[in-house]
Structures are given as C-alpha cells and as structure tokens.
Design an enzyme around this catalytic site. Structure first.
Site, short mmCIF file in Angstrom:
data_model
loop_
_atom_site.label_atom_id
_atom_site.label_comp_id
_atom_site.label_asym_id
_atom_site.label_seq_id
_atom_site.Cartn_x
_atom_site.Cartn_y
_atom_site.Cartn_z
N HIS A 267 21.15 1.77 49.72
CA HIS A 267 19.92 1.12 50.19
C HIS A 267 18.66 1.86 50.15
O HIS A 267 17.95 1.81 51.04
CB HIS A 267 20.27 0.17 51.41
CG HIS A 267 20.97 -0.67 51.37
ND1 HIS A 267 21.15 -1.94 50.54
CD2 HIS A 267 22.38 -0.85 52.08
CE1 HIS A 267 22.34 -2.53 50.67
NE2 HIS A 267 23.21 -1.69 51.70
N ASP B 22 -3.41 4.94 14.30
CA ASP B 22 -3.50 3.82 13.23
C ASP B 22 -4.87 3.06 13.48
O ASP B 22 -4.82 2.54 14.53
CB ASP B 22 -2.30 2.97 13.23
CG ASP B 22 -2.05 2.20 11.67
OD1 ASP B 22 -3.29 2.10 10.94
OD2 ASP B 22 -0.97 1.94 11.26
N LYS C 213 -7.86 1.59 3.41
CA LYS C 213 -7.47 0.85 2.46
C LYS C 213 -7.17 -0.67 2.60
O LYS C 213 -7.67 -1.62 1.73
CB LYS C 213 -5.83 1.20 1.93
CG LYS C 213 -5.15 1.45 3.17
CD LYS C 213 -3.63 2.34 2.94
CE LYS C 213 -3.04 2.81 4.15
NZ LYS C 213 -1.97 3.61 3.77
N THR D 99 0.71 -1.16 -0.15
CA THR D 99 -0.04 -0.08 0.07
C THR D 99 1.00 1.32 -0.03
O THR D 99 2.03 1.36 0.40
CB THR D 99 -0.98 0.04 1.41
OG1 THR D 99 0.10 0.06 2.37
CG2 THR D 99 -1.80 -1.17 1.43
N GLY D 100 0.41 2.43 -0.43
CA GLY D 100 0.74 3.64 -0.12
C GLY D 100 2.29 3.71 -0.54
O GLY D 100 2.73 3.34 -1.43
N GLU E 95 30.12 3.33 43.63
CA GLU E 95 29.48 2.28 42.58
C GLU E 95 29.11 3.18 41.34
O GLU E 95 29.29 2.78 40.17
CB GLU E 95 28.22 1.70 43.21
CG GLU E 95 28.31 0.58 44.23
CD GLU E 95 28.70 -0.55 43.57
OE1 GLU E 95 28.69 -0.78 42.29
OE2 GLU E 95 28.63 -1.75 44.28
N ARG F 118 9.15 6.73 66.15
CA ARG F 118 9.90 8.01 65.78
C ARG F 118 11.16 8.29 66.84
O ARG F 118 12.09 8.81 66.33
CB ARG F 118 8.89 9.19 65.84
CG ARG F 118 9.47 10.26 65.22
CD ARG F 118 8.35 11.20 64.56
NE ARG F 118 7.53 10.23 63.69
CZ ARG F 118 7.76 10.32 62.37
NH1 ARG F 118 8.90 10.73 61.92
NH2 ARG F 118 7.19 9.39 61.44
N LYS G 176 -4.36 -13.61 15.26
CA LYS G 176 -5.39 -14.60 15.95
C LYS G 176 -5.32 -15.89 14.97
O LYS G 176 -5.34 -16.77 15.37
CB LYS G 176 -6.77 -13.95 15.75
CG LYS G 176 -7.88 -14.90 15.85
CD LYS G 176 -9.20 -14.42 15.93
CE LYS G 176 -10.33 -15.43 16.09
NZ LYS G 176 -11.37 -14.76 15.98
#
Length: 516
Positions: A275, A125, A65, A33-34, A327, A440, A137
């Site tokens: 960590h 699309d 199309k 196509t196209g 690191e 706390r 499928k």
C-alpha cells in the site's frame, strides 16, 4: 458521397502500400509527395504528384509542398455550400476526400543521445499537422487517417459503400486532434527544456496508453495505464513483464513506490512494499542477504507484497522468495535458474527493468504531477541526496560510526514513507515503520510497537522535525540510541535536552522529506 481522391503523405510507411493498393482498387485517385510517392510508384500503384495538383513545385528541401490553397481548399470546402462549390469551380480546384498522414519522427529524433538542436528543429513537421487539422475540421465530409491501425476499418467501409460513416470520421478526427496535440506538446516540452523554463505559463504534457486496466484503486473505478513518450529504461512504464498476470492499478502504484526506494541504494538492496509504504528494507553484501533482511524486517506484512531489488535475482534468492506469496518481483534481471524457480507460481508478476541506476539519474529531471479537482500541482521530484558532512550533531554525544551508517540508511527510507513518518533501523534493515499518522509521536509509537524488543539498540529516522520532546522520550523508553531528524522547530532545544538526558545521539539534516 463516395471518396474519389485521397492525399497520402506518411513518414512511417508501415502498411501504406497495402492500404494504398486497396484505395486504388476501389477506384480512388491517389495524390502523394516525396518518399511516399516514390514508394507507391515502385509498387505499381498509380499516383499523382502533389505538384500536379498545386501547379507549384515542392521547394525548400520539401519544407513547402502541401502548404497550398489547392490542397487546403480541397480539404476545407463545405460540400453542400453553393458558394464554396462556385469558388472551387472558378479556380479550377477539386475536392480532396481523404488524407492519410503521419508526422516527421520528432520523438524518435530527440530520443537519440547525440541529437543536435538543429536536427530536432528540422524534424518539426509543419505541413503534415496543418493538413491533418484541415481534414479533421471538415470531417463531416473528409476522412482523415493518422494511425495505421485504422487502415483495415477504413478500407472495409469503403468496400461496402464507397465512403466511411460519419461515426467513423468523427472518431478518426478526434484521434487526429489528440495526435497533433501530443505532437505539439512534445515539441513544446523539448523547447521549454532547452531554454530552462521549469514552470512555464502553460504546462503541456502528453502520454501514450500502455494498456486498459481491469479497474482502478477499487472495482467501481475505471482506469488505464499511460507512459511518457520518451520514458527511459529502468522504470515501471518500460519494464518488461516476463511472467504472471496483468498488472493492476494498485500493482503499478506499489511497484513504482518500491522502485523509487531501491534506487536510493548503491549497495545490494531489496525493498518490500504494501500500500505504497515500505514494510521491509534491507541491504547486504549480496542480494540474498538483502532479501533476507527485508523479509526479517516484517515477515507478516511482506506476505502478498511487492519486491524490488537493485541487483540480478539469482537462484538462491529466488528459492527464498518462492517460499512465500509475493505479488510482484522487480529487478534489473533474473538468472535462468531464478526464472525457472519463480515461474513455478502461475500468477507472480516478474518485471525486468534494465539498469536502475541510469534510470534514477534520469528521473531527477522530471516533474512530479498530482491531480486535484479542477487542476494539478507540479513540483520537482524529491531526489535530494544527503551529504553526510552536512549533518549537524546537536547533542553532547555524537553518533558512533555504526550508528551513523544506520542513521543514513534510515534517512533514505523515511524519505519514501507517507508523512508523518518514523522509521527504526538496526543491522542494515528496517525493524519498524510508522507511516501516515496525524502526529509524529503516534507514528513513532507504531514503529516502536512493530519493532518490539528489536527496538533496543536501534536508531530512529524522522521525515520532519519534532514539535516537542515526546518522541524523544518515547524513543528513550524503547532503548533507541540515535536519532536523525531535520531540526527547525522552535522547541528543538526541548528535544535536544531530552536526548542528552537519556544519552541519545541526535543529528539534524537541515532538510525535511514530507510525502503526502
């Protein structure tokens, strides 16, 4: 059953000429196509136009199309079903044994800064996904290719037997449905954002794989690293690794945590993380000064840590970093001298981010997603910025100008420490961090113990209110002079009275920063 006809319609034409040439060489008739058809013709590849198959012209500027029974019956017909065979014969319709398609560039379109809503909609699309789904499928008989990375495998199998194996068709079909699901998820997300729905009845997300990881949090856990399709620059998923070993699962988590903290600061700042918690945070007039403060904050824990900076790493800063084992170093950029120094160590990872400040604002619009068994939790990211004018002084003594500066610094850090969280700050650096405790006062004890004698004259930030006055009493004993906390406990007055008794200035923010 050999492949005899293939339908090719691709937006991304990478490798398609070579692939189509291979199909043609194998005697396979090509429908197209196209723009794809024009490209193949220009390269001397025999092509049949889609209109010759459907008997109907491409219409509505190409919007219609392949949406035609002549296409989808050829894809969906069960080849060993005699009724299907008879119907196709009566209608003079033929099988289509292969579909090669990829979709309109929706992601690339909405990534443009000046994209209009109309442009976005035009790049949704319809025919492509429908054709892909039909072919996928019926993968028992039809080969469907959506990824150019599969061209070589498909051609090799056709060359060997004239067809693909059922195993390959199953794998390709699964990839197609992942592809169309991701495509639809991206469209759904865009449209949902356009209408301002924060938490819709269906929450669809999609990510693309960056890399397989050696393992997860522990060696017995498998893991991979994914990113959002439209992830902005200035975050870990889009950072450029300039040097060092491949990132691990824990590296990525820690690097992200470090980056989220350093984005809190406009002045030069350096954050060291171990960590997922900060072990040292420093700010200064230069990035070198900020690094030295982050190092001095906890010279033991920073060893083997992850460093994030919000300014370019220069040579002098690199020399200091080179003195210890790190690191990762993450920064907007590195000077040539800094790279020459840091790359002397083979394994250190160096990540270049780009503009971290732009990324910080962009990240505010994204959700935080936490997986739980059987589901997930979704919330806004915690990008709340504290307005200093909103602070409520609740004690007889107000904090001094310097104390207030340090309190606001501590508040930016404690927001990113695992709850229950206490952070001690002095001289533009953290000196004690108590993270992830069940109460706390326990978190405060850890932070004060870490600070030692430095605690005297420091300030304390708490991510949530004090349920009783014991934390204030502990702070007073350590010589802490000012406290910032949300307030809101039914026993707030007990803490206020304790602060007044010891001459501690205390301010309430009215907001908390739990981090679990």
């Amino acid at each position: 059953m050999a492949i005899s006809r293939a339908l090719i319609s691709v937006s991304d034409k990478t490798g398609i000429v070579e692939f189509a040439a291979g199909l043609a060489k194998a005697g396979i008739e090509i429908i197209s196509t196209g723009g794809t058809k024009r490209l193949l013709e220009q390269n001397g590849i025999p092509v049949i136009g889609i209109s010759e198959v459907t008997g109907f012209p491409e219409i509505l500027d190409g919007r219609v199309k392949t949406l035609h029974p002549a296409v989808h019956s050829g894809l969906l017909a069960v080849r060993d079903n005699s009724e299907h065979q008879q119907q196709l014969q009566e209608l003079n319709l033929g099988y289509i044994d292969m579909v090669v398609a990829n979709l309109y560039p929706f992601a690339e379109t909405i990534a443009k800064p000046d994209v209009t809503y109309e442009d976005a909609i035009e790049n949704i699309d319809i025919g492509g996904p429908t054709m892909l789904r039909s072919a996928a499928k019926n993968h028992a008989y039809v080969t469907v290719v959506v990824d150019a990375a599969d061209y070589e495998t498909v051609l090799a199998e056709i060359k060997q037997s004239g067809d693909t194996t059922l195993e390959t068709r199953k794998r390709l079909a699964a990839k197609v449905f992942r592809h169309t699901a991701a495509y639809d998820a991206l469209i759904a997300d865009y449209l949902t954002r356009q209408v301002g729905e924060a938490f819709p009845e269906k929450y669809t997300v999609t990510y693309e794989k960056v890399q397989e990881l050696r393992y997860g949090e522990n060696p017995h856990q498998k893991a991979a690293f994914y990113r959002k399709p439209l992830a902005e620059a200035g975050n870990i998923t889009t950072a450029e690794q300039l040097h060092g070993k491949e990132l691990s699962y824990n590296n990525i988590n820690d690097a992200n945590a470090a980056l989220q903290i350093v984005k809190e600061f406009q002045e030069p700042a350096v954050v060291a993380v171990k960590h997922m918690n900060p072990c040292g945070v420093g700010i200064g007039s230069t990035i070198l000064e900020a690094y030295e403060k982050a190092y001095e904050a906890d010279p033991v824990s920073i060893f083997g840590g992850i460093i994030a900076a919000n300014r370019e790493i220069d040579g002098e800063t690199a020399k200091r970093m080179h003195e210890i084992f790190l690191e990762i170093v993450i920064a907007p950029s590195f000077t040539d001298e800094a790279l020459e120094i840091l790359t002397q160590k083979k394994n250190i990872r160096l990540l270049r981010l780009g503009d971290v400040f732009t990324a910080e604002h962009a990240a505010a619009s994204y959700h935080n997603i936490t997986s739980i068994e059987g589901g997930m939790l979704v919330q806004d990211n915690d990008h709340l910025q504290l307005d200093p004018d909103s602070l409520q002084v609740v004690t007889e003594r107000a904090p001094s100008e310097e104390e207030l500066k340090q309190l606001l610094f501590g508040w930016k850090v404690v927001k990113h420490v695992k709850s229950n969280a206490i952070v001690l700050v002095k001289d533009n650096m953290t000196i004690g961090v108590g993270a992830g405790q069940m109460n706390r006062v326990g978190a405060a004890g850890i932070a004060i113990n870490q600070a030692g004698e430095k605690a005297r004259g420091s300030v304390l930030a708490s991510d949530a209110f004090f349920p009783m006055s014991d934390t204030v009493e502990l702070a007073a004993k350590a010589g802490i002079t000012a406290i910032i906390q949300p307030g809101g406990s039914i026993k707030d007055q007990d803490s206020i009275d304790a602060a007044n008794k010891h001459g501690i200035a205390m301010v309430f923010t009215g907001v908390r920063h739990f981090k679990h």
